[in-house]
Scaffold this motif. Structure first.
Motif, PDB file in Angstrom:
ATOM      1  N   VAL A  36     -55.080 -47.292 -21.530  1.00 34.02           N
ATOM      2  CA  VAL A  36     -53.884 -48.141 -21.497  1.00 34.02           C
ATOM      3  C   VAL A  36     -52.810 -47.592 -22.431  1.00 34.02           C
ATOM      4  N   SER A  37     -53.195 -47.192 -23.633  1.00 33.77           N
ATOM      5  CA  SER A  37     -52.225 -46.623 -24.581  1.00 33.77           C
ATOM      6  C   SER A  37     -51.636 -45.323 -24.044  1.00 33.77           C
ATOM      7  N   ALA A  38     -52.469 -44.494 -23.444  1.00 34.07           N
ATOM      8  CA  ALA A  38     -51.981 -43.232 -22.876  1.00 34.07           C
ATOM      9  C   ALA A  38     -51.015 -43.507 -21.729  1.00 34.07           C
ATOM     10  N   PHE A  39     -51.329 -44.486 -20.878  1.00 30.90           N
ATOM     11  CA  PHE A  39     -50.454 -44.842 -19.766  1.00 30.90           C
ATOM     12  C   PHE A  39     -49.111 -45.344 -20.274  1.00 30.90           C
ATOM     13  N   ARG A  40     -49.125 -46.190 -21.275  1.00 31.03           N
ATOM     14  CA  ARG A  40     -47.866 -46.715 -21.826  1.00 31.03           C
ATOM     15  C   ARG A  40     -47.008 -45.603 -22.419  1.00 31.03           C
ATOM     16  N   GLU A  41     -47.631 -44.650 -23.082  1.00 32.09           N
ATOM     17  CA  GLU A  41     -46.887 -43.554 -23.702  1.00 32.09           C
ATOM     18  C   GLU A  41     -46.260 -42.649 -22.644  1.00 32.09           C
ATOM     19  N   VAL A  42     -47.005 -42.300 -21.603  1.00 32.33           N
ATOM     20  CA  VAL A  42     -46.488 -41.435 -20.546  1.00 32.33           C
ATOM     21  C   VAL A  42     -45.424 -42.164 -19.734  1.00 32.33           C
ATOM     22  N   LEU A  43     -45.631 -43.439 -19.492  1.00 35.08           N
ATOM     23  CA  LEU A  43     -44.689 -44.219 -18.699  1.00 35.08           C
ATOM     24  C   LEU A  43     -43.317 -44.291 -19.359  1.00 35.08           C
ATOM     25  N   ARG A  44     -43.302 -44.266 -20.676  1.00 30.12           N
ATOM     26  CA  ARG A  44     -42.043 -44.310 -21.423  1.00 30.12           C
ATOM     27  C   ARG A  44     -41.134 -43.136 -21.068  1.00 30.12           C
ATOM     28  N   TYR A  45     -41.716 -41.986 -20.764  1.00 28.41           N
ATOM     29  CA  TYR A  45     -40.933 -40.782 -20.495  1.00 28.41           C
ATOM     30  C   TYR A  45     -40.898 -40.403 -19.017  1.00 28.41           C
ATOM     31  N   SER A  46     -41.422 -41.253 -18.144  1.00 36.06           N
ATOM     32  CA  SER A  46     -41.458 -40.957 -16.716  1.00 36.06           C
ATOM     33  C   SER A  46     -40.174 -41.385 -16.029  1.00 36.06           C
ATOM     34  N   LEU A  47     -39.792 -40.634 -15.025  1.00 35.47           N
ATOM     35  CA  LEU A  47     -38.648 -40.992 -14.196  1.00 35.47           C
ATOM     36  C   LEU A  47     -39.092 -42.005 -13.135  1.00 35.47           C
ATOM     37  N   PRO A  48     -38.168 -42.826 -12.637  1.00 34.84           N
ATOM     38  CA  PRO A  48     -38.559 -43.870 -11.673  1.00 34.84           C
ATOM     39  C   PRO A  48     -39.232 -43.361 -10.401  1.00 34.84           C
ATOM     40  N   ASP A  49     -38.871 -42.179  -9.918  1.00 39.22           N
ATOM     41  CA  ASP A  49     -39.450 -41.688  -8.674  1.00 39.22           C
ATOM     42  C   ASP A  49     -40.579 -40.682  -8.878  1.00 39.22           C
ATOM     43  N   SER A  50     -41.039 -40.495 -10.110  1.00 30.59           N
ATOM     44  CA  SER A  50     -42.100 -39.523 -10.368  1.00 30.59           C
ATOM     45  C   SER A  50     -43.464 -40.216 -10.413  1.00 30.59           C
ATOM     46  N   ARG A  51     -44.494 -39.459 -10.120  1.00 21.13           N
ATOM     47  CA  ARG A  51     -45.863 -39.970 -10.108  1.00 21.13           C
ATOM     48  C   ARG A  51     -46.411 -39.953 -11.518  1.00 21.13           C
ATOM     49  N   CYS A  52     -47.047 -41.042 -11.931  1.00 23.13           N
ATOM     50  CA  CYS A  52     -47.659 -41.139 -13.254  1.00 23.13           C
ATOM     51  C   CYS A  52     -49.177 -41.043 -13.081  1.00 23.13           C
ATOM     52  N   TYR A  53     -49.749 -39.891 -13.385  1.00 25.34           N
ATOM     53  CA  TYR A  53     -51.167 -39.648 -13.161  1.00 25.34           C
ATOM     54  C   TYR A  53     -52.060 -40.409 -14.131  1.00 25.34           C
ATOM     55  N   GLU A  54     -51.507 -40.868 -15.231  1.00 27.74           N
ATOM     56  CA  GLU A  54     -52.288 -41.669 -16.177  1.00 27.74           C
ATOM     57  C   GLU A  54     -52.690 -43.012 -15.565  1.00 27.74           C
ATOM     58  N   ALA A  55     -51.940 -43.476 -14.569  1.00 27.12           N
ATOM     59  CA  ALA A  55     -52.269 -44.743 -13.903  1.00 27.12           C
ATOM     60  C   ALA A  55     -53.599 -44.637 -13.159  1.00 27.12           C
ATOM     61  N   ASP A  56     -53.972 -43.443 -12.725  1.00 23.80           N
ATOM     62  CA  ASP A  56     -55.244 -43.254 -12.015  1.00 23.80           C
ATOM     63  C   ASP A  56     -56.446 -43.469 -12.926  1.00 23.80           C
ATOM     64  N   LYS A  57     -56.249 -43.365 -14.229  1.00 21.56           N
ATOM     65  CA  LYS A  57     -57.345 -43.521 -15.184  1.00 21.56           C
ATOM     66  C   LYS A  57     -57.603 -44.977 -15.554  1.00 21.56           C
ATOM     67  N   LEU A  58     -56.702 -45.879 -15.159  1.00 16.93           N
ATOM     68  CA  LEU A  58     -56.878 -47.299 -15.457  1.00 16.93           C
ATOM     69  C   LEU A  58     -57.904 -47.907 -14.512  1.00 16.93           C
ATOM     70  N   PRO A  59     -58.693 -48.881 -14.993  1.00 10.63           N
ATOM     71  CA  PRO A  59     -59.636 -49.540 -14.089  1.00 10.63           C
ATOM     72  C   PRO A  59     -58.900 -50.399 -13.063  1.00 10.63           C
ATOM     73  N   LYS A  60     -59.489 -50.518 -11.897  1.00 12.76           N
ATOM     74  CA  LYS A  60     -58.917 -51.353 -10.841  1.00 12.76           C
ATOM     75  C   LYS A  60     -59.662 -52.687 -10.843  1.00 12.76           C
ATOM     76  N   ILE A  61     -58.907 -53.783 -10.857  1.00 11.63           N
ATOM     77  CA  ILE A  61     -59.482 -55.112 -10.896  1.00 11.63           C
ATOM     78  C   ILE A  61     -59.326 -55.757  -9.523  1.00 11.63           C
ATOM     79  N   LEU A  62     -60.414 -56.273  -8.977  1.00 11.10           N
ATOM     80  CA  LEU A  62     -60.400 -56.958  -7.695  1.00 11.10           C
ATOM     81  C   LEU A  62     -60.757 -58.429  -7.944  1.00 11.10           C
TER      82      LEU A  62
END
Length: 97
Positions: A36-62
């Protein structure tokens, strides 16, 4: 109410079923790898139309169903009736109204 959490690592998927209270308790502390911390840090510097690969490391909740492992993959064990409704993207308040 039971929920299912899916966590992908390498080429395997871990499936965990737990009570809602247990999941809420687990969200209060972050694992050693700090996804989660890694995702937040990368997301801060991501452009709106770019893919954030750190999101793939987050657990998926159903939250709508409880699943179990089966020979063909995952099988729904029970469904609790939760339905997610997503509307968007909306440009602002007037469009929401």
């Amino acid at each position: 109410m039971k929920i299912t959490q899916l966590r992908d690592k390498d080429k395997t998927t871990t499936l965990t079923t737990m009570d809602m209270e247990t999941w809420i308790g687990k969200t209060r502390t972050e694992t050693k790898t700090q996804p989660v911390s890694a995702f937040r840090e990368v997301l801060r510097y991501s452009l709106p139309d770019s893919r954030c690969y750190e999101a793939d490391k987050l657990p998926k909740i159903l939250p709508a169903a409880e699943f179990r492992r089966a020979e063909g993959g995952k099988q729904m064990k029970s469904y609790n009736g939760i339905v997610e409704l997503t509307v968007g993207p909306l440009s602002g308040g007037p469009e929401i109204d």
